[in-house]
Design an enzyme around this catalytic site. Structure first.
Site, PDB file in Angstrom:
ATOM      1  N   VAL A 280       0.840  -1.202   0.000  1.00 62.55           N
ATOM      2  CA  VAL A 280       0.000   0.000   0.000  1.00 62.55           C
ATOM      3  C   VAL A 280       0.880   1.259   0.000  1.00 62.55           C
ATOM      4  O   VAL A 280       0.564   2.244  -0.663  1.00 62.55           O
ATOM      5  CB  VAL A 280      -0.997  -0.017   1.177  1.00 62.55           C
ATOM      6  CG1 VAL A 280      -1.710   1.321   1.312  1.00 62.55           C
ATOM      7  CG2 VAL A 280      -2.022  -1.131   0.964  1.00 62.55           C
TER       8      VAL A 280
ATOM      9  N   TYR B 173      -6.545   2.372   4.497  1.00 67.77           N
ATOM     10  CA  TYR B 173      -6.657   0.898   4.542  1.00 67.77           C
ATOM     11  C   TYR B 173      -5.323   0.214   4.844  1.00 67.77           C
ATOM     12  O   TYR B 173      -4.296   0.857   4.890  1.00 67.77           O
ATOM     13  CB  TYR B 173      -7.394   0.334   3.328  1.00 67.77           C
ATOM     14  CG  TYR B 173      -6.895   0.476   1.915  1.00 67.77           C
ATOM     15  CD1 TYR B 173      -5.568   0.703   1.599  1.00 67.77           C
ATOM     16  CD2 TYR B 173      -7.803   0.320   0.857  1.00 67.77           C
ATOM     17  CE1 TYR B 173      -5.161   0.770   0.269  1.00 67.77           C
ATOM     18  CE2 TYR B 173      -7.407   0.395  -0.472  1.00 67.77           C
ATOM     19  CZ  TYR B 173      -6.080   0.618  -0.753  1.00 67.77           C
ATOM     20  OH  TYR B 173      -5.677   0.679  -2.049  1.00 67.77           O
ATOM     21  N   GLU B 174      -5.389  -1.061   5.128  1.00 68.62           N
ATOM     22  CA  GLU B 174      -4.229  -1.820   5.648  1.00 68.62           C
ATOM     23  C   GLU B 174      -3.686  -1.214   6.934  1.00 68.62           C
ATOM     24  O   GLU B 174      -2.486  -1.260   7.188  1.00 68.62           O
ATOM     25  CB  GLU B 174      -3.103  -1.920   4.618  1.00 68.62           C
ATOM     26  CG  GLU B 174      -3.401  -2.786   3.432  1.00 68.62           C
ATOM     27  CD  GLU B 174      -3.830  -4.187   3.811  1.00 68.62           C
ATOM     28  OE1 GLU B 174      -4.818  -4.653   3.248  1.00 68.62           O
ATOM     29  OE2 GLU B 174      -3.189  -4.807   4.689  1.00 68.62           O
ATOM     30  N   GLY B 175      -4.557  -0.652   7.755  1.00 67.57           N
ATOM     31  CA  GLY B 175      -4.137   0.044   8.975  1.00 67.57           C
ATOM     32  C   GLY B 175      -3.920   1.505   8.666  1.00 67.57           C
ATOM     33  O   GLY B 175      -3.066   1.840   7.851  1.00 67.57           O
TER      34      GLY B 175
ATOM     35  N   GLN C  34      -0.184   2.806  11.857  1.00 65.23           N
ATOM     36  CA  GLN C  34       1.206   2.520  11.465  1.00 65.23           C
ATOM     37  C   GLN C  34       2.181   3.183  12.434  1.00 65.23           C
ATOM     38  O   GLN C  34       3.168   2.577  12.860  1.00 65.23           O
ATOM     39  CB  GLN C  34       1.496   3.049  10.046  1.00 65.23           C
ATOM     40  CG  GLN C  34       0.589   2.508   8.949  1.00 65.23           C
ATOM     41  CD  GLN C  34       0.643   1.010   8.791  1.00 65.23           C
ATOM     42  OE1 GLN C  34       1.696   0.397   8.989  1.00 65.23           O
ATOM     43  NE2 GLN C  34      -0.475   0.408   8.452  1.00 65.23           N
TER      44      GLN C  34
END
Lengths: 556, 556
Positions: free
Chosen positions: A297, A427-429, A434
């Site tokens: 990402v 998205y993806e955290g 992060q």
């Protein structure tokens, strides 16, 4: 201004900035010779320029839609996907035992960058499938691997990730989807999942959903979560897509961007699933999948940064407005436009180098098993994700600005980049997650990974750089002494600062390798380091000042 | 989470931060008593909350469209416009001689802020009309004034500005539209204009276009431009809208946002126009119109900052994810979300105070004729425009981020704010142009206006603030010694730094006036000053480093 794949720039970063030759020197990745790398990048670049880039606006204008329960994808996307699959780009890093090429993740990321620049909405599909392949390789039984991975590598089947539920977003542990043992080794999966990227399509024979769910005896929270493979169609005795499973797409989201990517609400009604990995260890398995997906990402952010930058520079090289110092100059020759464009170049280069540097660490960890490489890759991953996507967002916005009034008009294309890339920070955290991962989990080593990186940066021979590294080291030590809440309060600025100091170091390395890059490196350092110092100052604020403002004042 | 008009917050800023009582103490604005201010803000707030806010999403979903040459506006917009007109909000600051209320521009801006928060696409219409009234008051003949201004004030007629042509954007002097004397005192206007906000609508009897064009004997560049009134329908002998003029809407733009605002390509085919002001002095007249419009656009940025912030805080107060320190906490109690929300509050407050401070200067200049106030207002205007709009863009993006995945879904509404506000950094002069105005024209006084402002800020009794002011003073002196190209290279960072130092000073003033505001002020200073110092460092880079990077490297 069509997209041009930056093949030689990627080669330069691999060869001169992030030391890819170390990956190629390992036994595991011995096939990644300079000739192979060149051939791969050239071929993927050609596919991106010629086949995929023309689809980008089609996807935006003609979103994927749900018709009587079936997802109809955007015009040309089926052909585009087939071209990606036929090029072998889905399984580049997959195990050759299951049809993959076994190439370094670094090369997958380089290829993904170009495909994503060309058509991000479509590229999200391979990214999901690549993550699934990786999770299966790490956690699935041999039978599952043998059944699924070859079909995922070939593109006959596609993969998705099903984590989020309405009440369980960043807090994955709050999910409620149930998995009941059916007594035959399979499970009945029941629940609703949201934000499922490429939850369905009309060009692959099957969709393989990796679903997080709770077994009946599960503990609350993340410790009670297991991972299941829940295919849209149940494999028949020959391993082909057979009868329909009990699951469906309820609806597709109407999104700011990525219109070509169907984002589904999925309903599982006692759908048959197979446990992947150990019971209750689903989060660990999912993290495998998410780790490279996070880097992936970050690379999506880079993809849009590069594409939006090219698009803006193309315009700035043609558009004439006002007097410029040189005869026949364009807006690129106005100081302020030049400043914007060089800021775009400075950050895009930094984001690419950071992504590739991270990927090299992951590859070296895999090839050597070395804990130092593993820790380095783990530390860099959240930085690459957040900085790559923040950079994509910022540069897409600058791209609009360079276009002036035309930037606000959809036909120009600049706005689509800004709309498409916006979700990558979520998205993806989210990027906040992060940053919390960075100052939390990734500093549970007492700062060892952070300090090791700072040691790498310390000897630049560049005084402003050395000052910044010293300040970052002091900040790291300070953070390590704070309560977790204070670290979290400074997490996003700390990550932003670290990314910029790294970015400046990549520019200096590039300048050292190629004197023609010195002028850009000087501009980059003059932009990145002041930004880094400001973020460092913010990172030291701590949580107390934030909580000193009462909820009443916040809500007033 | 419906919009709530921040009436008491605006009152606080007027009374305790920007010294509005000085405006009310002048003879010119003696009617602006505290009671009147309260009544105006309350009434406009009510209109914004109850009538206009419900239209916002309608405008987005059902864009204005062109049907057989006629612009059909979004559902409810006609009623919304009528409500604005009937409230008297169009002509608040217009001369009472022509039906206006003669109130301070500061109050118009405060009202505009709320209307813009509620429905920015619709608010752009009054903003154009207000600018036109002002231009006519300053430059038109008594006949034109008497004919047009009452109808503009009442909302029977609307006003537009026609500057841009395809080859003439920021470089207005490149425009080609022609004006030929017809021998009867009128002119035949021929040419094409683009990006005409509210170029037509279906709810007003007439559209009054102020058009920049060239007379036959015009010099090239900006010195050969004249301003004309070109109404859609020619006034009949009674001053009512009569027969159609020779002009038409060619098309409407398909834009990233502000869908409810029709952005027209206008074609003039020998349309009848009346000269406004002197021949060849059109730019000066247009600047009158643009000056308050620039501040008005800065306020549009503020409008969206406020609306997006409220929207995000509403969500953060309800959404539960993960464990928080306090029982029953929401995501607002996670440090990183709190940091984002407080950053939104810090910048929104600063943008509002800056806009109102600027407006107070403009009002004081008008009421007293004092050159110092005039210079102060002129210096602050580009800062208020650029910082207000940059803040709107940044906060709308943070608003998406606070919403997580929901932020990317259009139904949530967060994305619309980001789409709508994006153009505000472009129109009425891009923010780059604002910054060049600041370091160019606004420093032709040898820095007098800048230094006078810095003198105001110097005595805060706050050490970090005093350091920042000292650094900004040194930077100002440095810039004044540089070639114009170097000033331009540092213009945007200089403006950004000045805005943040001003913003911090407003927070400190607020904290001094109300101890309950101290915690937010502390957070704000801890965010704004490091950002300001980073921008100051960037502003010192000069042009040389930018041009040292060759065009070939840029284009590579």
């Amino acid at each position: 201004m069509p997209y041009r794949a930056p093949v030689s720039e990627i080669r330069f970063v691999l060869d001169k900035v992030v030391g890819f030759e170390r990956v190629a020197a390992t036994e595991t990745f011995a096939e990644a010779t300079p000739e192979t790398v060149e051939a791969i990048l050239t071929e993927a670049g050609k596919l991106s320029e010629e086949v995929l880039a023309p689809l980008n606006r089609q996807g935006d204008l003609h979103p994927a839609r749900l018709e009587n329960g079936i997802v109809r994808t955007s015009p040309g996307f089926a052909d585009g996907f087939r071209a990606i699959a036929e090029g072998g780009w889905l399984g580049m890093s997959a195990d050759p035992e299951h049809g993959g090429m076994g190439l370094p993740i670094t090369l997958t990321m380089a290829v993904n960058e170009m495909i994503g620049s060309a058509c991000l909405a479509l590229q999200l599909n391979p990214l999901m499938t690549q993550g699934q392949i990786e999770a299966l390789e790490a956690h699935a039984s041999d039978e599952i691997k043998a059944l699924y991975i070859p079909k995922l590598v070939s593109g006959e089947w596609c993969g998705t990730m099903n984590l989020t539920e309405p009440q369980a977003g960043s807090d994955v542990g709050a999910l409620r989807t149930k998995a009941e043992p059916k007594g035959d080794g399979t499970y009945a999966i029941t629940g609703q999942k949201i934000y499922i990227s490429w939850g369905d399509n009309d060009f692959s024979e099957n969709i393989c959903h990796l679903v997080l769910a709770r077994l009946p005896d599960a503990a609350p929270g993340t410790k009670g979560i297991s991972l299941f493979m829940v295919p849209k169609k149940l494999p028949d005795e020959n391993g082909n897509a057979g009868v329909a499973n009990s699951l469906k797409v309820v609806s597709l989201e109407h999104k700011l961007g990525l219109h070509g990517s169907p984002t589904a609400v999925m309903q599982y009604d006692g759908a048959t699933g197979w446990l992947i990995g150990e019971p209750h260890k689903g989060m660990a398995a999912m993290f495998t999948m998410m780790n490279n997906a996070r880097l992936g990402v970050g690379v999506q952010g880079l993809s849009i940064a590069e594409a939006a930058m090219q698009h803006a520079i193309g315009y700035a090289l043609e558009r004439k407005q006002g007097r410029t110092a040189q005869e026949g100059g364009t807006i690129l020759h106005h100081a302020d436009v030049r400043r914007m464009v060089l800021s775009m170049k400075a950050h895009t280069f930094a984001a690419r180098a950071l992504a590739m540097d991270t990927a090299v660490s992951l590859d070296m960890a895999r090839a050597t098993g070395d804990a130092g490489w593993r820790a380095r890759g783990a530390f860099l991953t959240p930085i690459a994700k957040a900085y790559g996507t923040d950079t994509g967002i910022e540069i897409a916005s600058q791209g609009i600005q360079v276009h002036g009034g035309m930037g606000f008009v959809e036909e120009t294309g600049a706005a689509q980049y800004a709309r498409d890339v916006r979700v990558t920070a979520i998205y993806e955290g989210t990027n906040g997650i992060q940053a919390m991962d960075l100052v939390g989990r990734k500093m549970m080593d007492g700062g060892a990974a952070a300090y090791a990186l700072l040691d790498e940066l310390a000897v630049s021979g560049h005084s402003r750089m050395e000052d910044a590294v010293a300040e970052l080291r002091a900040l790291t030590a300070w953070l390590l002494e704070q309560e977790m809440q204070d670290r979290f309060a400074g997490a996003v600025p700390y990550l932003a600062a670290f990314a910029r100091v790294l970015g400046a170091s990549y520019h200096l390395r590039a300048a050292a390798a190629d004197p023609a890059r010195k002028p850009l490196a000087e501009v980059a350092v003059s932009m990145l380091l002041p930004e880094a110092l400001a973020e460092m100052a913010k990172a030291r604020s701590g949580a107390e000042v934030l909580y000193a403002v009462s909820d009443e004042v916040v809500a007033a």
